[in-house]
Motif scaffolding. Structure first.
Motif, PDB file in Angstrom:
ATOM      1  N   MET A  48       0.843  -1.184   0.000  1.00 14.99           N
ATOM      2  CA  MET A  48       0.000   0.000   0.000  1.00 14.99           C
ATOM      3  C   MET A  48       0.882   1.238   0.000  1.00 14.99           C
ATOM      4  SD  MET A  48      -3.091  -0.752   2.656  1.00 14.99           S
ATOM      5  CE  MET A  48      -4.499  -1.558   1.984  1.00 14.99           C
ATOM      6  N   LYS A  49       0.620   2.064  -0.961  1.00 14.20           N
ATOM      7  CA  LYS A  49       1.390   3.294  -1.074  1.00 14.20           C
ATOM      8  C   LYS A  49       0.763   4.364  -0.185  1.00 14.20           C
ATOM      9  CE  LYS A  49       3.561   6.189  -4.507  1.00 14.20           C
ATOM     10  NZ  LYS A  49       4.699   6.454  -3.673  1.00 14.20           N
ATOM     11  N   ILE A  50       1.619   5.126   0.451  1.00 10.46           N
ATOM     12  CA  ILE A  50       1.104   6.193   1.308  1.00 10.46           C
ATOM     13  C   ILE A  50       1.331   7.553   0.660  1.00 10.46           C
ATOM     14  CG2 ILE A  50       1.329   4.883   3.429  1.00 10.46           C
ATOM     15  CD1 ILE A  50       3.830   6.373   4.069  1.00 10.46           C
ATOM     16  N   ASP A  51       0.538   8.496   1.085  1.00  6.15           N
ATOM     17  CA  ASP A  51       0.579   9.855   0.570  1.00  6.15           C
ATOM     18  C   ASP A  51       1.062  10.762   1.709  1.00  6.15           C
ATOM     19  OD1 ASP A  51       0.111  12.385  -0.427  1.00  6.15           O
ATOM     20  OD2 ASP A  51      -2.026  12.077  -0.795  1.00  6.15           O
ATOM     21  N   PHE A  52       2.219  11.328   1.522  1.00  4.41           N
ATOM     22  CA  PHE A  52       2.813  12.157   2.576  1.00  4.41           C
ATOM     23  C   PHE A  52       2.300  13.595   2.561  1.00  4.41           C
ATOM     24  CE2 PHE A  52       5.961   8.760   2.100  1.00  4.41           C
ATOM     25  CZ  PHE A  52       6.159   8.417   3.426  1.00  4.41           C
ATOM     26  N   SER A  53       1.420  13.958   1.635  1.00  5.19           N
ATOM     27  CA  SER A  53       1.018  15.361   1.509  1.00  5.19           C
ATOM     28  C   SER A  53       0.277  15.874   2.746  1.00  5.19           C
ATOM     29  CB  SER A  53       0.186  15.585   0.248  1.00  5.19           C
ATOM     30  OG  SER A  53      -1.010  14.842   0.289  1.00  5.19           O
ATOM     31  N   TYR A  54      -0.613  15.069   3.308  1.00  2.00           N
ATOM     32  CA  TYR A  54      -1.384  15.552   4.465  1.00  2.00           C
ATOM     33  C   TYR A  54      -0.483  15.766   5.681  1.00  2.00           C
ATOM     34  CZ  TYR A  54      -4.904  16.004   8.086  1.00  2.00           C
ATOM     35  OH  TYR A  54      -5.649  16.470   9.138  1.00  2.00           O
ATOM     36  N   ILE A  55       0.374  14.807   5.978  1.00  3.18           N
ATOM     37  CA  ILE A  55       1.246  14.957   7.149  1.00  3.18           C
ATOM     38  C   ILE A  55       2.247  16.092   6.924  1.00  3.18           C
ATOM     39  CG2 ILE A  55       2.984  13.231   6.530  1.00  3.18           C
ATOM     40  CD1 ILE A  55       2.881  12.399   9.552  1.00  3.18           C
ATOM     41  N   ASN A  82      -3.972   6.876   3.502  1.00  2.00           N
ATOM     42  CA  ASN A  82      -4.145   5.543   2.928  1.00  2.00           C
ATOM     43  C   ASN A  82      -5.478   4.984   3.403  1.00  2.00           C
ATOM     44  OD1 ASN A  82      -4.055   2.710   2.450  1.00  2.00           O
ATOM     45  ND2 ASN A  82      -1.871   2.937   2.069  1.00  2.00           N
ATOM     46  N   GLU A  83      -6.501   5.247   2.638  1.00  2.00           N
ATOM     47  CA  GLU A  83      -7.866   4.874   3.016  1.00  2.00           C
ATOM     48  C   GLU A  83      -8.045   3.368   3.143  1.00  2.00           C
ATOM     49  OE1 GLU A  83     -11.455   5.661   4.490  1.00  2.00           O
ATOM     50  OE2 GLU A  83     -10.051   7.208   3.910  1.00  2.00           O
ATOM     51  N   GLY A  84      -7.370   2.608   2.288  1.00  5.21           N
ATOM     52  CA  GLY A  84      -7.491   1.155   2.341  1.00  5.21           C
ATOM     53  C   GLY A  84      -6.994   0.585   3.655  1.00  5.21           C
ATOM     54  N   PHE A  85      -5.872   1.085   4.128  1.00  5.43           N
ATOM     55  CA  PHE A  85      -5.311   0.618   5.389  1.00  5.43           C
ATOM     56  C   PHE A  85      -6.204   1.028   6.557  1.00  5.43           C
ATOM     57  CE2 PHE A  85      -2.065   0.813   8.848  1.00  5.43           C
ATOM     58  CZ  PHE A  85      -1.761  -0.537   8.865  1.00  5.43           C
ATOM     59  N   THR A  86      -6.675   2.247   6.514  1.00  2.75           N
ATOM     60  CA  THR A  86      -7.576   2.736   7.554  1.00  2.75           C
ATOM     61  C   THR A  86      -8.854   1.897   7.584  1.00  2.75           C
ATOM     62  OG1 THR A  86      -6.688   4.966   7.287  1.00  2.75           O
ATOM     63  CG2 THR A  86      -8.787   4.776   8.416  1.00  2.75           C
ATOM     64  N   GLN A  87      -9.343   1.504   6.421  1.00  2.00           N
ATOM     65  CA  GLN A  87     -10.554   0.690   6.349  1.00  2.00           C
ATOM     66  C   GLN A  87     -10.337  -0.686   6.979  1.00  2.00           C
ATOM     67  OE1 GLN A  87     -13.432   1.893   5.591  1.00  2.00           O
ATOM     68  NE2 GLN A  87     -14.494  -0.016   5.892  1.00  2.00           N
ATOM     69  N   GLU A 125      -3.521  -9.016   6.975  1.00  5.22           N
ATOM     70  CA  GLU A 125      -3.359  -7.915   6.016  1.00  5.22           C
ATOM     71  C   GLU A 125      -2.779  -6.682   6.702  1.00  5.22           C
ATOM     72  OE1 GLU A 125      -6.136  -6.910   2.854  1.00  5.22           O
ATOM     73  OE2 GLU A 125      -7.327  -8.642   3.488  1.00  5.22           O
ATOM     74  N   VAL A 126      -3.282  -6.376   7.888  1.00  2.00           N
ATOM     75  CA  VAL A 126      -2.766  -5.225   8.636  1.00  2.00           C
ATOM     76  C   VAL A 126      -1.279  -5.411   8.914  1.00  2.00           C
ATOM     77  CG1 VAL A 126      -2.812  -4.072  10.893  1.00  2.00           C
ATOM     78  CG2 VAL A 126      -4.941  -4.479   9.657  1.00  2.00           C
ATOM     79  N   ILE A 127      -0.894  -6.589   9.353  1.00  3.27           N
ATOM     80  CA  ILE A 127       0.510  -6.860   9.667  1.00  3.27           C
ATOM     81  C   ILE A 127       1.382  -6.711   8.420  1.00  3.27           C
ATOM     82  CG2 ILE A 127       2.124  -8.686  10.364  1.00  3.27           C
ATOM     83  CD1 ILE A 127      -0.111  -9.583  12.376  1.00  3.27           C
ATOM     84  N   ASN A 128       0.950  -7.273   7.308  1.00  5.85           N
ATOM     85  CA  ASN A 128       1.726  -7.171   6.071  1.00  5.85           C
ATOM     86  C   ASN A 128       1.833  -5.736   5.581  1.00  5.85           C
ATOM     87  OD1 ASN A 128       2.242  -9.928   5.917  1.00  5.85           O
ATOM     88  ND2 ASN A 128       0.391 -10.335   4.746  1.00  5.85           N
ATOM     89  N   HIS A 129       0.723  -5.017   5.610  1.00  3.90           N
ATOM     90  CA  HIS A 129       0.734  -3.633   5.146  1.00  3.90           C
ATOM     91  C   HIS A 129       1.515  -2.728   6.098  1.00  3.90           C
ATOM     92  CE1 HIS A 129      -1.716  -4.512   1.736  1.00  3.90           C
ATOM     93  NE2 HIS A 129      -2.768  -4.858   2.468  1.00  3.90           N
ATOM     94  N   SER A 130       1.486  -3.042   7.370  1.00  6.64           N
ATOM     95  CA  SER A 130       2.251  -2.252   8.344  1.00  6.64           C
ATOM     96  C   SER A 130       3.727  -2.269   7.999  1.00  6.64           C
ATOM     97  CB  SER A 130       2.044  -2.793   9.760  1.00  6.64           C
ATOM     98  OG  SER A 130       0.714  -2.631  10.174  1.00  6.64           O
ATOM     99  N   ALA A 131       4.238  -3.431   7.648  1.00  4.53           N
ATOM    100  CA  ALA A 131       5.661  -3.548   7.297  1.00  4.53           C
ATOM    101  C   ALA A 131       5.974  -2.735   6.044  1.00  4.53           C
ATOM    102  CB  ALA A 131       6.022  -5.018   7.095  1.00  4.53           C
TER     103      ALA A 131
END
Length: 114
Positions: free
Chosen positions: A1-8, A65-70, A95-101
């Motif tokens: 999952m790609k993250i978007d750094f613009s908001y932070i 990352n809406e998918g991860f939040t979901q 999935e959470v564990i894999n995406h967290s890494a």
């Protein structure tokens, strides 16, 4: 999952020190929360699992990352269920564990820019 750094980045408002601090905190959470979630699941403590997912969701909400939040929301909601489907919950948790890494690796790479 790609993250978007613009908001932070917007939240930090040009303050590099703040941005680095936020990213380091999130990176630490990306390491800690999945372990805590797995431990709660292994104990069958679904209430704690949901509570951790709720906290985790707040921590990573800045990453766009809406998918991860979901995924975290789905685990968070098990606190409201009378009967928990352990197999389905385990799939979400994996999935959470894999995406967290993956997300942690992206943040750690971003931190190298500073």
């Amino acid at each position: 999952m790609k993250i978007d750094f613009s908001y932070i980045t917007d939240v930090a408002n040009g303050r590099t020190e703040l941005l680095v601090k936020l990213l380091k905190t999130i990176s630490a959470n990306l390491e800690e929360y999945p372990i805590n979630m797995q431990n709660a699941f292994d104990k069958g403590d679904y209430m704690s699992l949901g509570e951790i997912a709720h906290k985790y969701k707040s921590s990573v909400g800045y990453l766009g990352n809406e998918g991860f939040t979901q995924l975290l929301t789905m685990i968070d909601q098990i606190r409201d269920e009378e009967v928990v489907d352990a197999e389905e919950t385990k799939l979400f948790l994996d999935e959470v564990i894999n995406h967290s890494a993956s997300i942690k690796a992206q943040i750690d790479l971003k931190l190298k820019e500073f």
